[in-house]
Design an enzyme around this catalytic site. Structure first.
Site, PDB file in Angstrom:
ATOM      1  N   ASN A 232       0.828  -1.212   0.000  1.00 13.13           N
ATOM      2  CA  ASN A 232       0.000   0.000   0.000  1.00 13.13           C
ATOM      3  C   ASN A 232       0.861   1.259   0.000  1.00 13.13           C
ATOM      4  O   ASN A 232       1.937   1.297   0.593  1.00 13.13           O
ATOM      5  CB  ASN A 232      -0.938  -0.004   1.212  1.00 13.13           C
TER       6      ASN A 232
ATOM      7  N   HIS B 210       5.792  -0.843  -2.854  1.00 18.65           N
ATOM      8  CA  HIS B 210       5.257  -0.145  -4.034  1.00 18.65           C
ATOM      9  C   HIS B 210       5.299   1.375  -3.871  1.00 18.65           C
ATOM     10  O   HIS B 210       4.604   2.092  -4.581  1.00 18.65           O
ATOM     11  CB  HIS B 210       3.829  -0.603  -4.341  1.00 18.65           C
TER      12      HIS B 210
ATOM     13  N   CYS C 200      10.585  19.273 -12.445  1.00 18.18           N
ATOM     14  CA  CYS C 200      11.752  19.096 -11.573  1.00 18.18           C
ATOM     15  C   CYS C 200      12.647  20.325 -11.623  1.00 18.18           C
ATOM     16  O   CYS C 200      13.063  20.736 -12.715  1.00 18.18           O
ATOM     17  CB  CYS C 200      12.522  17.852 -12.026  1.00 18.18           C
TER      18      CYS C 200
ATOM     19  N   THR D  71      -4.574  -9.100   0.425  1.00 21.91           N
ATOM     20  CA  THR D  71      -4.013  -9.002  -0.930  1.00 21.91           C
ATOM     21  C   THR D  71      -4.553 -10.141  -1.784  1.00 21.91           C
ATOM     22  O   THR D  71      -4.748 -11.254  -1.286  1.00 21.91           O
ATOM     23  CB  THR D  71      -2.468  -8.999  -0.921  1.00 21.91           C
TER      24      THR D  71
ATOM     25  N   VAL E 142     -11.156 -11.366   3.373  1.00 26.69           N
ATOM     26  CA  VAL E 142     -12.612 -11.581   3.399  1.00 26.69           C
ATOM     27  C   VAL E 142     -13.021 -12.727   2.480  1.00 26.69           C
ATOM     28  O   VAL E 142     -14.108 -13.278   2.616  1.00 26.69           O
ATOM     29  CB  VAL E 142     -13.400 -10.302   3.031  1.00 26.69           C
TER      30      VAL E 142
HETATM   31  C1  BJW Z   1      -9.863  -7.612   2.320  1.00 26.80           C
HETATM   32  C2  BJW Z   1     -10.771  -6.688   2.841  1.00 26.80           C
HETATM   33  C3  BJW Z   1     -10.802  -6.530   4.238  1.00 26.80           C
HETATM   34  C4  BJW Z   1     -10.960  -6.657   0.692  1.00 26.80           C
HETATM   35  N1  BJW Z   1      -9.979  -7.249   5.002  1.00 26.80           N
HETATM   36  N2  BJW Z   1      -9.072  -8.320   3.092  1.00 26.80           N
HETATM   37  C5  BJW Z   1       5.761 -12.728 -13.277  1.00 26.80           C
HETATM   38  C6  BJW Z   1       4.745 -13.268 -14.026  1.00 26.80           C
HETATM   39  C7  BJW Z   1       3.848 -12.461 -14.705  1.00 26.80           C
HETATM   40  C8  BJW Z   1       3.930 -11.077 -14.645  1.00 26.80           C
HETATM   41  C9  BJW Z   1       4.924 -10.534 -13.889  1.00 26.80           C
HETATM   42  C10 BJW Z   1       5.835 -11.345 -13.233  1.00 26.80           C
HETATM   43  N3  BJW Z   1       6.713 -10.539 -12.578  1.00 26.80           N
HETATM   44  C11 BJW Z   1       6.366  -9.269 -12.805  1.00 26.80           C
HETATM   45  C12 BJW Z   1       5.291  -9.230 -13.607  1.00 26.80           C
HETATM   46  C13 BJW Z   1       4.581  -8.019 -14.112  1.00 26.80           C
HETATM   47  C14 BJW Z   1       3.736  -7.343 -13.057  1.00 26.80           C
HETATM   48  C15 BJW Z   1       2.674  -8.293 -12.548  1.00 26.80           C
HETATM   49  O1  BJW Z   1       2.754  -8.856 -11.481  1.00 26.80           O
HETATM   50  N4  BJW Z   1       1.621  -8.447 -13.334  1.00 26.80           N
HETATM   51  C16 BJW Z   1       0.468  -9.273 -12.988  1.00 26.80           C
HETATM   52  C17 BJW Z   1      -0.760  -8.729 -13.678  1.00 26.80           C
HETATM   53  C18 BJW Z   1       0.745 -10.713 -13.322  1.00 26.80           C
HETATM   54  N5  BJW Z   1       4.577  -6.827 -11.965  1.00 26.80           N
HETATM   55  C19 BJW Z   1       5.259  -5.710 -12.100  1.00 26.80           C
HETATM   56  O2  BJW Z   1       5.243  -5.074 -13.149  1.00 26.80           O
HETATM   57  C20 BJW Z   1       6.077  -5.246 -10.905  1.00 26.80           C
HETATM   58  N6  BJW Z   1       7.403  -4.946 -11.290  1.00 26.80           N
HETATM   59  C21 BJW Z   1       8.314  -5.887 -11.541  1.00 26.80           C
HETATM   60  O3  BJW Z   1       8.055  -7.055 -11.382  1.00 26.80           O
HETATM   61  O4  BJW Z   1       9.536  -5.400 -11.923  1.00 26.80           O
HETATM   62  C22 BJW Z   1      10.460  -6.322 -12.510  1.00 26.80           C
HETATM   63  C23 BJW Z   1      10.117  -6.387 -13.975  1.00 26.80           C
HETATM   64  C24 BJW Z   1      10.348  -5.284 -14.735  1.00 26.80           C
HETATM   65  C25 BJW Z   1      10.036  -5.344 -16.098  1.00 26.80           C
HETATM   66  C26 BJW Z   1       9.464  -6.488 -16.639  1.00 26.80           C
HETATM   67  C27 BJW Z   1       9.212  -7.598 -15.832  1.00 26.80           C
HETATM   68  C28 BJW Z   1       9.567  -7.546 -14.477  1.00 26.80           C
HETATM   69  C29 BJW Z   1       5.497  -3.947 -10.361  1.00 26.80           C
HETATM   70  C30 BJW Z   1       4.108  -4.087  -9.848  1.00 26.80           C
HETATM   71  C31 BJW Z   1       3.564  -2.715  -9.452  1.00 26.80           C
HETATM   72  C32 BJW Z   1       2.122  -2.755  -9.010  1.00 26.80           C
HETATM   73  N7  BJW Z   1       1.632  -1.408  -8.903  1.00 26.80           N
HETATM   74  C33 BJW Z   1       0.313  -1.191  -8.351  1.00 26.80           C
HETATM   75  C34 BJW Z   1      -0.021   0.317  -8.404  1.00 26.80           C
HETATM   76  C35 BJW Z   1       0.748   1.078  -7.306  1.00 26.80           C
HETATM   77  C36 BJW Z   1       0.457   2.529  -7.322  1.00 26.80           C
HETATM   78  C37 BJW Z   1      -0.990   2.872  -7.126  1.00 26.80           C
HETATM   79  O5  BJW Z   1      -1.598   2.577  -6.075  1.00 26.80           O
HETATM   80  O6  BJW Z   1      -1.552   3.472  -8.022  1.00 26.80           O
HETATM   81  O7  BJW Z   1       0.284  -1.655  -6.991  1.00 26.80           O
HETATM   82  S1  BJW Z   1      -0.981  -2.145  -9.143  1.00 26.80           S
HETATM   83  C38 BJW Z   1      -1.848  -2.515  -7.659  1.00 26.80           C
HETATM   84  O8  BJW Z   1      -1.783  -3.935  -7.402  1.00 26.80           O
HETATM   85  C39 BJW Z   1      -1.071  -1.839  -6.525  1.00 26.80           C
HETATM   86  C40 BJW Z   1      -1.144  -2.877  -5.441  1.00 26.80           C
HETATM   87  O9  BJW Z   1      -0.137  -2.658  -4.484  1.00 26.80           O
HETATM   88  C41 BJW Z   1      -1.011  -4.160  -6.209  1.00 26.80           C
HETATM   89  C42 BJW Z   1      -1.504  -5.363  -5.480  1.00 26.80           C
HETATM   90  O10 BJW Z   1      -2.879  -5.310  -5.260  1.00 26.80           O
HETATM   91  P1  BJW Z   1      -3.497  -5.888  -3.907  1.00 26.80           P
HETATM   92  O11 BJW Z   1      -2.994  -5.102  -2.763  1.00 26.80           O
HETATM   93  O12 BJW Z   1      -3.311  -7.336  -3.841  1.00 26.80           O
HETATM   94  O13 BJW Z   1      -5.041  -5.479  -4.094  1.00 26.80           O
HETATM   95  P2  BJW Z   1      -6.222  -6.291  -4.832  1.00 26.80           P
HETATM   96  O14 BJW Z   1      -7.287  -5.316  -5.138  1.00 26.80           O
HETATM   97  O15 BJW Z   1      -5.717  -7.087  -5.942  1.00 26.80           O
HETATM   98  O16 BJW Z   1      -6.748  -7.306  -3.705  1.00 26.80           O
HETATM   99  C43 BJW Z   1      -7.409  -6.833  -2.544  1.00 26.80           C
HETATM  100  C44 BJW Z   1      -7.657  -8.024  -1.612  1.00 26.80           C
HETATM  101  O17 BJW Z   1      -8.163  -7.537  -0.378  1.00 26.80           O
HETATM  102  C45 BJW Z   1      -8.694  -9.033  -2.146  1.00 26.80           C
HETATM  103  O18 BJW Z   1      -8.155 -10.346  -2.008  1.00 26.80           O
HETATM  104  C46 BJW Z   1      -9.893  -8.845  -1.217  1.00 26.80           C
HETATM  105  O19 BJW Z   1     -10.622 -10.037  -1.031  1.00 26.80           O
HETATM  106  C47 BJW Z   1      -9.225  -8.392   0.048  1.00 26.80           C
HETATM  107  N8  BJW Z   1     -10.067  -7.597   0.978  1.00 26.80           N
HETATM  108  N9  BJW Z   1     -11.511  -6.149   1.828  1.00 26.80           N
HETATM  109  C48 BJW Z   1      -9.155  -8.159   4.419  1.00 26.80           C
HETATM  110  N10 BJW Z   1     -11.679  -5.661   4.836  1.00 26.80           N
END
Ligand code: BJW
Length: 253
Positions: A102, A119, A152, A193, A219
């Site tokens: 977050n 992040h 900048c 997550t 959840v």
């Molecule tokens: C509750 C609840 C309650 C609800 N109590 N629970 C390997 C394979 C395939 C792809 C990749 C790979 N390695 C890297 C990649 C690419 C990519 C990636 O992972 N893509 C996927 C789509 C597969 N990753 C990247 O690009 C990362 N960089 C990287 O790996 O660099 C090396 C590299 C470079 C070049 C090429 C390849 C590799 C960077 C990832 C950056 C993510 N950025 C974001 C935006 C941040 C800024 C912003 O906020 O605007 O980060 S995207 C967004 O997703 C944000 C979050 O931190 C992130 C994760 O989301 P999160 O937190 O899991 O949220 P949700 O909504 O998904 O889930 C919420 C959960 O809460 C749910 O389960 C609910 O049930 C639960 N919940 N209420 C408890 N009350």
């Protein structure tokens, strides 16, 4: 023994606890998650346009306006009892490290002392071309319309939030620390997550492979549920305070 009690017992013996948190952690503060049906940000907004370098290059004002608006939403909310419970856990366990995806800064605001923001942080800024840190003291807007970013003072490139977009590397050193903590902890609490975004989603697997008890609080089941030792289903704002209260009660016996 019921699951909650098993977790309390493991916390009681733990030297190092890692809490790995995602957007669901802040949901009860009123911050939208990303991938939940209907309410998730990526249901309404296009991540390609708003959370990639290409998107910023195409329209810096669109991206700056959106983050400025989100900063405003965060400013209207506050950490909840779940964030505070993780801070209080520091009084009961020798070492607690929060690893968060977050960007809202709520864990520090709630009092957690060691927080690894893998992040980035929406309240911090850098320039687009050279990553120069930039101070920005700009009023937030209450709509998500276009807004020209500042530039900048050192190199003249547009300023962006210091968060990690798709395709970008995670902040140097921070992710390595998160991996090391995951590999060394006795208990990992994986909170709110979906486990869909790499490399953060790999941390529970690192902890599990190193022998930690991995506990998920969510959840609903996630991509990670299959790999964890215990799944505690429910909101973070209820489960985490319950865990910490039970641990405190056990200690005072
Ligand atoms: C509750 C609840 C309650 C609800 N109590 N629970 C390997 C394979 C395939 C792809 C990749 C790979 N390695 C890297 C990649 C690419 C990519 C990636 O992972 N893509 C996927 C789509 C597969 N990753 C990247 O690009 C990362 N960089 C990287 O790996 O660099 C090396 C590299 C470079 C070049 C090429 C390849 C590799 C960077 C990832 C950056 C993510 N950025 C974001 C935006 C941040 C800024 C912003 O906020 O605007 O980060 S995207 C967004 O997703 C944000 C979050 O931190 C992130 C994760 O989301 P999160 O937190 O899991 O949220 P949700 O909504 O998904 O889930 C919420 C959960 O809460 C749910 O389960 C609910 O049930 C639960 N919940 N209420 C408890 N009350």
């Amino acid at each position: 023994m019921e699951d909650l009690e098993r977790v309390v017992e493991a916390l009681d013996e733990a030297q190092l606890v890692v809490a790995a948190t995602g957007a669901g952690m802040s949901k009860e503060s009123g911050i939208a998650t990303f991938r939940e049906a209907q309410e998730g940000l990526w249901e309404r907004y296009n991540p390609e346009e708003l959370a990639t370098r290409q998107g910023f290059q195409d329209s810096p004002a669109r991206v700056w306006g959106w983050y400025n608006y989100r900063r405003g939403l965060i400013a209207q909310t506050a950490p909840h009892a779940g964030h505070r419970a993780l801070a209080e856990l520091e009084e009961l366990v020798p070492q607690v490290i929060v690893v968060t995806q977050n960007i809202d800064g709520f864990h520090r605001e709630a009092g957690s002392s060691t927080v690894l923001e893998v992040h980035g942080n929406i309240h911090r800024f850098k320039c687009f071309e050279q990553d120069h840190p930039v101070e920005v003291d700009e009023p937030v807007s209450d709509t998500d319309g276009d807004l020209e970013p500042p530039y900048c003072p050192q190199c003249g490139s547009p300023v962006r939030p210091d968060v990690v977009w798709f395709g970008e590397m995670l902040p140097a050193g921070v992710f390595q620390q998160a991996e090391a903590a995951s590999g060394a902890c006795d208990v990992m609490l994986v909170v709110g997550t979906s486990g869909m975004i790499q490399p953060a989603a790999n941390l529970p697997l690192v902890a599990s492979a190193a022998g930690a008890m991995v506990v998920e609080v969510n959840v609903e089941p996630s991509q990670l549920t299959h790999y964890v030792d215990i799944f505690l289903q429910g909101p973070a704002g209820e489960i985490l305070p319950a865990l910490v209260a039970r641990l405190a009660a056990r200690r005072s016996r």
